[in-house]
Motif scaffolding. Structure first.
Motif, PDB file in Angstrom:
ATOM      1  N   VAL A  87       1.441   6.253 -13.668  1.00 21.49           N
ATOM      2  CA  VAL A  87       2.485   5.873 -12.721  1.00 21.49           C
ATOM      3  C   VAL A  87       2.249   6.567 -11.378  1.00 21.49           C
ATOM      4  O   VAL A  87       2.420   5.952 -10.313  1.00 21.49           O
ATOM      5  CB  VAL A  87       3.880   6.200 -13.287  1.00 21.49           C
ATOM      6  CG1 VAL A  87       4.967   6.004 -12.247  1.00 21.49           C
ATOM      7  CG2 VAL A  87       4.163   5.334 -14.510  1.00 21.49           C
ATOM      8  N   ALA A  88       1.840   7.825 -11.405  1.00 19.87           N
ATOM      9  CA  ALA A  88       1.536   8.542 -10.157  1.00 19.87           C
ATOM     10  C   ALA A  88       0.379   7.874  -9.425  1.00 19.87           C
ATOM     11  O   ALA A  88       0.375   7.795  -8.192  1.00 19.87           O
ATOM     12  CB  ALA A  88       1.202   9.998 -10.457  1.00 19.87           C
ATOM     13  N   LEU A  89      -0.597   7.370 -10.159  1.00 23.08           N
ATOM     14  CA  LEU A  89      -1.707   6.647  -9.549  1.00 23.08           C
ATOM     15  C   LEU A  89      -1.216   5.371  -8.864  1.00 23.08           C
ATOM     16  O   LEU A  89      -1.653   5.041  -7.768  1.00 23.08           O
ATOM     17  CB  LEU A  89      -2.763   6.320 -10.610  1.00 23.08           C
ATOM     18  CG  LEU A  89      -4.032   5.655 -10.131  1.00 23.08           C
ATOM     19  CD1 LEU A  89      -4.829   6.606  -9.258  1.00 23.08           C
ATOM     20  CD2 LEU A  89      -4.867   5.215 -11.317  1.00 23.08           C
ATOM     21  N   TRP A  90      -0.278   4.678  -9.492  1.00 23.96           N
ATOM     22  CA  TRP A  90       0.293   3.473  -8.880  1.00 23.96           C
ATOM     23  C   TRP A  90       1.043   3.825  -7.605  1.00 23.96           C
ATOM     24  O   TRP A  90       0.997   3.083  -6.622  1.00 23.96           O
ATOM     25  CB  TRP A  90       1.265   2.786  -9.826  1.00 23.96           C
ATOM     26  CG  TRP A  90       0.693   2.266 -11.090  1.00 23.96           C
ATOM     27  CD1 TRP A  90      -0.626   2.020 -11.367  1.00 23.96           C
ATOM     28  CD2 TRP A  90       1.408   1.937 -12.265  1.00 23.96           C
ATOM     29  NE1 TRP A  90      -0.767   1.560 -12.645  1.00 23.96           N
ATOM     30  CE2 TRP A  90       0.469   1.498 -13.225  1.00 23.96           C
ATOM     31  CE3 TRP A  90       2.735   1.963 -12.625  1.00 23.96           C
ATOM     32  CZ2 TRP A  90       0.837   1.085 -14.494  1.00 23.96           C
ATOM     33  CZ3 TRP A  90       3.100   1.548 -13.892  1.00 23.96           C
ATOM     34  CH2 TRP A  90       2.155   1.119 -14.809  1.00 23.96           C
ATOM     35  N   MET A  91       1.741   4.932  -7.614  1.00 26.05           N
ATOM     36  CA  MET A  91       2.571   5.320  -6.469  1.00 26.05           C
ATOM     37  C   MET A  91       1.735   5.702  -5.251  1.00 26.05           C
ATOM     38  O   MET A  91       2.236   5.648  -4.130  1.00 26.05           O
ATOM     39  CB  MET A  91       3.493   6.476  -6.834  1.00 26.05           C
ATOM     40  CG  MET A  91       4.491   6.107  -7.904  1.00 26.05           C
ATOM     41  SD  MET A  91       5.295   4.581  -7.488  1.00 26.05           S
ATOM     42  CE  MET A  91       6.962   5.025  -7.584  1.00 26.05           C
ATOM     43  N   ARG A  92       0.497   6.089  -5.456  1.00 23.39           N
ATOM     44  CA  ARG A  92      -0.352   6.474  -4.328  1.00 23.39           C
ATOM     45  C   ARG A  92      -0.533   5.332  -3.342  1.00 23.39           C
ATOM     46  O   ARG A  92      -0.736   5.561  -2.157  1.00 23.39           O
ATOM     47  CB  ARG A  92      -1.705   6.960  -4.833  1.00 23.39           C
ATOM     48  CG  ARG A  92      -1.623   8.335  -5.457  1.00 23.39           C
ATOM     49  CD  ARG A  92      -2.911   8.812  -6.034  1.00 23.39           C
ATOM     50  NE  ARG A  92      -4.062   8.585  -5.169  1.00 23.39           N
ATOM     51  CZ  ARG A  92      -5.310   8.734  -5.561  1.00 23.39           C
ATOM     52  NH1 ARG A  92      -5.564   9.118  -6.792  1.00 23.39           N
ATOM     53  NH2 ARG A  92      -6.297   8.513  -4.738  1.00 23.39           N
ATOM     54  N   GLY A  93      -0.452   4.104  -3.803  1.00 24.10           N
ATOM     55  CA  GLY A  93      -0.589   2.953  -2.924  1.00 24.10           C
ATOM     56  C   GLY A  93       0.542   2.832  -1.916  1.00 24.10           C
ATOM     57  O   GLY A  93       0.373   2.248  -0.843  1.00 24.10           O
ATOM     58  N   PHE A  94       1.698   3.397  -2.238  1.00 26.26           N
ATOM     59  CA  PHE A  94       2.836   3.319  -1.318  1.00 26.26           C
ATOM     60  C   PHE A  94       2.624   4.165  -0.070  1.00 26.26           C
ATOM     61  O   PHE A  94       3.333   3.992   0.916  1.00 26.26           O
ATOM     62  CB  PHE A  94       4.129   3.703  -2.022  1.00 26.26           C
ATOM     63  CG  PHE A  94       4.602   2.629  -2.964  1.00 26.26           C
ATOM     64  CD1 PHE A  94       5.103   1.436  -2.477  1.00 26.26           C
ATOM     65  CD2 PHE A  94       4.524   2.805  -4.337  1.00 26.26           C
ATOM     66  CE1 PHE A  94       5.524   0.441  -3.333  1.00 26.26           C
ATOM     67  CE2 PHE A  94       4.939   1.819  -5.199  1.00 26.26           C
ATOM     68  CZ  PHE A  94       5.448   0.632  -4.698  1.00 26.26           C
ATOM     69  N   GLU A  95       1.667   5.066  -0.111  1.00 24.92           N
ATOM     70  CA  GLU A  95       1.316   5.836   1.082  1.00 24.92           C
ATOM     71  C   GLU A  95       0.919   4.890   2.211  1.00 24.92           C
ATOM     72  O   GLU A  95       1.348   5.051   3.363  1.00 24.92           O
ATOM     73  CB  GLU A  95       0.166   6.787   0.744  1.00 24.92           C
ATOM     74  CG  GLU A  95      -0.444   7.480   1.927  1.00 24.92           C
ATOM     75  CD  GLU A  95      -1.724   8.229   1.577  1.00 24.92           C
ATOM     76  OE1 GLU A  95      -2.279   8.841   2.505  1.00 24.92           O
ATOM     77  OE2 GLU A  95      -2.177   8.197   0.409  1.00 24.92           O
TER      78      GLU A  95
END
Length: 178
Positions: A87-95
């Motif tokens: 999930v943290a890996l997915w959230m990196r795209g929101f940067e």
């Protein structure tokens, strides 16, 4: 190897983050279904297959059903460690979504050309290009984008508030082309 049972044929292997993804999509589909009455309408004297709300209803109810089935199959499969890492890996795209929103907010303030050049050079630097030639190439690319959009395609983009401080002759040029 031959599958001996139907269950063996359709065996599903769980991946990290499956449950989080399934719950998120299920919640999103339920939220969208709750908005159907406000966003679409049933028109009188129209056949059921010609209703404006037909395909949104079919797609959202299908999305809800498949999200539920995905959650159910994930819940029945053996758990694999690493859910929150995934999930943290997915959230990196929101940067990058945040960078784009900053860019959109900067265009009316500092203008299309300066903000596009800064945005492209910053993204090139952020993605690992540290060489001066690569950063210069990003700046040239940005200028090319501005020329294509403002000059060739004549896209109406709001002028930057900073252009008000320029001398009149340069200001009119900047308002039209930059």
């Amino acid at each position: 190897m031959i599958a001996r049972t139907l269950q063996d044929m359709f065996k599903r292997y769980r991946r990290p983050g499956d449950v989080v993804f399934a719950v998120f999509i299920l919640a999103l589909s339920i939220l969208l279904i709750s908005q159907l009455g406000e966003q679409t309408e049933v028109t009188k004297r129209t056949k059921w297959y010609a209703q404006p709300a037909l395909w949104p209803k079919i797609s959202l109810y299908s999305m809800c059903a498949f999200a539920f089935l995905h959650w159910l199959s994930s819940a029945m499969s053996p758990r694999i460690a690493g859910r929150w890492t995934e999930v943290a890996l997915w959230m990196r795209g929101f940067e990058y979504v945040a960078y784009f929103l900053i860019y959109v907010l900067a265009v009316p303030k500092i203008g299309y050309l300066p903000s596009t050049v800064l945005f492209c050079v910053f993204l090139a630097f952020r993605t690992g290009f540290r060489d001066v030639r690569a950063l210069l190439a990003a700046a040239v690319f940005a200028v090319g984008v501005v020329i294509v959009f403002r000059g060739v395609l004549a896209v109406k983009i709001p002028a930057g508030a900073i252009y008000d401080y320029l001398p009149d002759a340069i200001r009119s040029f900047a308002l039209i082309y930059l």
